[in-house]
Enzyme design. Structure first.
Site, PDB file in Angstrom:
ATOM      1  N   SER A  25       0.866  -1.177   0.000  1.00  0.00           N
ATOM      2  CA  SER A  25       0.000   0.000   0.000  1.00  0.00           C
ATOM      3  C   SER A  25       0.900   1.223   0.000  1.00  0.00           C
ATOM      4  O   SER A  25       2.071   1.138   0.386  1.00  0.00           O
ATOM      5  CB  SER A  25      -0.887   0.004   1.254  1.00  0.00           C
ATOM      6  OG  SER A  25      -1.498   1.263   1.459  1.00  0.00           O
ATOM      7  N   TYR A  64      -2.231  -1.062  10.384  1.00  0.00           N
ATOM      8  CA  TYR A  64      -2.196  -1.415   8.965  1.00  0.00           C
ATOM      9  C   TYR A  64      -0.920  -0.896   8.314  1.00  0.00           C
ATOM     10  O   TYR A  64      -0.222  -1.632   7.602  1.00  0.00           O
ATOM     11  CB  TYR A  64      -3.430  -0.823   8.281  1.00  0.00           C
ATOM     12  CG  TYR A  64      -3.509  -1.085   6.798  1.00  0.00           C
ATOM     13  CD1 TYR A  64      -3.863  -2.340   6.304  1.00  0.00           C
ATOM     14  CD2 TYR A  64      -3.259  -0.066   5.871  1.00  0.00           C
ATOM     15  CE1 TYR A  64      -3.958  -2.573   4.944  1.00  0.00           C
ATOM     16  CE2 TYR A  64      -3.358  -0.299   4.520  1.00  0.00           C
ATOM     17  CZ  TYR A  64      -3.704  -1.548   4.057  1.00  0.00           C
ATOM     18  OH  TYR A  64      -3.788  -1.778   2.700  1.00  0.00           O
TER      19      TYR A  64
END
Length: 269
Positions: A143, A156
């Protein structure tokens, strides 16, 4: 440029979102697919939605990334399906929507278990296969938050940062063992329109149950899948896929103090 026709591609997290879109795009390329996720019925649905001509070459292999002790057997089963694996796409994962101060430690551990330990367990299990064949491609969907942290995603972002540390190191090590025969590609999406936030964990571990605005307005998953395929064919080391949010990677690198002030005010949900 690598051709994907008849390549054996193993995709985790293939039951929804980017993984599902990638399965359809790979099927159109003529790849032979192994689709993995926890939900067998959803994998069957994705297989059924692949183009008819490709369905005979699409196999499902349910697995749970949190059960790392079972992943060696899963890897052996994947290799046996077609006799070998050419490309492993580590795409399975969960997201998070909670502030660090409100997130219990067990939630951070769960995120790391799925996003980090599951991916490196599969990678380590398949490495000997790649080294023996002197060929292989490790593709990991990270990401842009693997390059910079944002509010509301501390666990995350940490799991994605960890992936970069591991695979950057692995890439350097593999060059000594296999030269350019084994490729490591990091995929860093920004906001992509997928249902990932519906199951994103909150501070107590319960699912968010809704799609946040940034995700809703994100780029289409099929568009993202095409960009991933292009990166795989070109054997890229790292690519950023998304909208203006991907510029954060450069701003963080070249203007770190400005970026630190900006990101604390940025709308990220």
């Amino acid at each position: 440029m690598t051709k994907l026709q008849n390549k054996v591609v193993w995709i985790t997290g293939a039951s929804s979102g980017i993984g599902e879109a990638l399965a359809y795009a790979m099927a159109k390329e003529g790849a032979r697919l192994i689709l993995s996720a926890r939900r067998k019925e959803e994998l069957e649905r994705v297989k059924g939605n692949c183009i008819a001509a490709a369905q005979a070459n699409v196999h499902i292999l349910p697995l749970d990334l949190t059960q790392t002790e079972t992943l060696r057997l899963s890897t052996e089963a994947a290799i046996q399906i077609f006799g070998h694996v050419d490309i492993l796409v580590n795409n399975g994962g969960i997201s998070q929507r909670s502030f660090a101060k409100d997130t219990v430690l067990d939630v951070d551990r769960r995120i790391m278990e799925v996003n980090y330990f599951g991916a490196i367990a599969l990678t380590k299990n398949i490495l000997s296969h790649f080294l023996k064949r002197k060929s292989g491609h490790l593709v990991t969907v990270s990401s842009v938050t693997g390059k910079f942290g944002t509010p509301y995603r501390s666990g995350y972002a940490a799991s994605k940062h960890a992936l970069h540390g591991f695979f950057d190191s692995l890439r350097a090590e593999l060059w000594k063992d296999a030269g350019d025969a084994i490729t490591v590609t990091m995929i860093c999406p920004g906001f992509i329109h997928t249902p990932i936030t519906l199951a994103a964990v909150t501070g107590d571990g319960s699912p968010l149950g809704k799609m946040d605005d940034a995700q809703y307005k994100g780029k289409p998953a099929d568009w993202c899948a095409e960009k991933i395929i292009s990166a795989i064919k070109k054997k890229k080391n790292e690519v950023y896929i998304g909208g203006i949010e991907t510029l954060g990677v450069k701003f963080k690198r070249f203007f770190p103090n400005w970026f630190a002030n900006y990101i604390r005010k940025a709308k990220v949900r």
